[in-house]
Design an enzyme around this catalytic site. Structure first.
Site, mmCIF file in Angstrom:
data_model
loop_
_atom_site.group_PDB
_atom_site.id
_atom_site.type_symbol
_atom_site.label_atom_id
_atom_site.label_comp_id
_atom_site.label_asym_id
_atom_site.label_seq_id
_atom_site.Cartn_x
_atom_site.Cartn_y
_atom_site.Cartn_z
ATOM 1 N N ASP A 141 0.810 -1.105 -0.158
ATOM 2 C CA ASP A 141 -0.054 -0.067 0.237
ATOM 3 C C ASP A 141 0.889 1.102 -0.150
ATOM 4 O OD1 ASP A 141 -2.214 -1.653 0.249
ATOM 5 O OD2 ASP A 141 -2.427 -1.285 2.249
ATOM 6 N N MET A 142 0.321 2.309 -0.524
ATOM 7 C CA MET A 142 1.168 3.649 -0.795
ATOM 8 C C MET A 142 1.788 3.895 0.667
ATOM 9 S SD MET A 142 0.171 7.236 -2.350
ATOM 10 C CE MET A 142 -1.132 7.648 -1.032
#
Length: 341
Positions: A141-142
């Protein structure tokens, strides 16, 4: 980024094999979005849905405005230009693979909007003969930091995909959870996950089917209609800690080791929230998050999460270790990086 390399003989299956271990210091998260960034934002980078809602901003409720602000901030972060000298931290590369330590706050892959990403930096610096999309072995995930591997050839991609699919890869994460989890080891979280029909594309603990899916945007129907999938995570408590609140209070958090045995979307974030201890800084399944893991939390827990939220910390989830067999030499390799929190 400081890096050390060690080689030692370890028992592996029925033989002794030289395990190559690559260790790195932590890397800082990417700078948070400021009000000035939002003022100077290029609206061309906004998604269609965000741009539409921005046009009617004054007519939105205060809660809808808050969610839109969070969405715009996330899209602004995702569209920022990246600099290899600041954001690319390579632990290892050869003709077949590249292993890097991803900072929190940047995308691991470009996605459909072709945003700047760590994969793009690797492609820019190493110039492999394959397209960026064919480098993608797995994703973070970012806002998750830590170890990620990219393929530099199509053959390496096929072999690594098979290794991930056949669970021949071991991943270990470190996280800070809101509150003090009981000091026990080997907490097994074995629950089925499904897309949340009320908050797509987020996930939740599987529940009985209802007509709620009728309110879902048509683009998400193919995900909502999928059957729940099993997911399994092992949780080990490392330590009880406290964070200092500006008001003088000591806020309890727990440092845990998370070992996923399946790879569902947002698995670790939903599993910890389902235990009643969301990951610190989780803006989806934690305090004021739009996602709902499907498990209600007590008023005391929500109050603590509100206080921790005031600290403004990013998501405290870090891919600490990744180990696999090299796709061509067959050598066992272990990569690890210290958490930034």
């Amino acid at each position: 980024m400081n890096r050390t390399v060690t080689v030692q003989l370890v028992p592996w299956i029925s033989n002794l094999l030289p395990l190559q271990t690559y260790s790195a210091d932590s890397v800082p998260p990417v700078r948070a979005i400021t009000d000035l960034d939002l003022m100077n934002m290029n609206s061309d980078y906004l998604s269609h849905s965000a741009a539409q809602r921005l046009d009617v901003y004054s007519s939105l409720s205060s809660e809808e405005q808050r969610k839109l602000q969070m969405k715009i901030a996330a899209e602004t972060r995702a569209s920022r230009k990246l600099d290899p000298s600041q954001h690319l931290h390579i632990l290892y590369f050869d003709d077949h693979i590249c292993v890097a330590s991803k900072p929190s706050g940047i995308l691991s892959v470009p996605g459909p909007r072709r945003n700047p990403s760590l994969a793009g930096l690797v492609h820019e610096v190493l110039s492999p003969s394959i397209d960026i999309d064919k480098m993608v072995v797995h994703r973070l995930d970012m806002d998750t930091s830590g170890i990620i591997v990219y393929a530099l050839t199509e053959a390496a991609l096929r072999i690594l995909h098979d290794a991930f699919r056949n669970r021949q890869v071991k991943k270990v994460y470190q996280a800070l959870l809101c509150g003090h989890v009981p000091m026990v080891s080997g907490i097994e979280v074995d629950i089925a996950l499904e897309r949340d029909p009320l908050h797509p594309p987020f996930m939740r603990v599987a529940q009985s089917r209802s007509s709620s899916s009728s309110v879902v945007h048509p683009a998400f129907h193919k995900f909502i209609d999928q059957a729940p999938k099993p997911s399994f995570t092992l949780v080990d408590v490392r330590s009880h800690e406290y964070l200092q609140h500006p008001g003088g209070r000591r806020l309890p958090v727990t440092r845990v080791e998370l070992t996923p045995f399946t790879g569902r979307t947002h698995q670790l974030r939903v599993h910890t929230a389902a235990l009643g201890y969301p990951i610190l800084g989780d803006d989806i399944y934690g305090y004021l998050g739009e996602g709902d893991c499907g498990i209600p939390r007590s008023a005391d827990a929500v109050h603590l999460e509100a206080q921790l939220h005031e600290l403004g910390m990013p998501l405290c989830l870090h891919a600490e270790q990744l180990s696999f067999f090299h796709p061509f030499t067959g050598a066992p390799m272990l990569f690890q990086a210290k958490a930034p929190f």
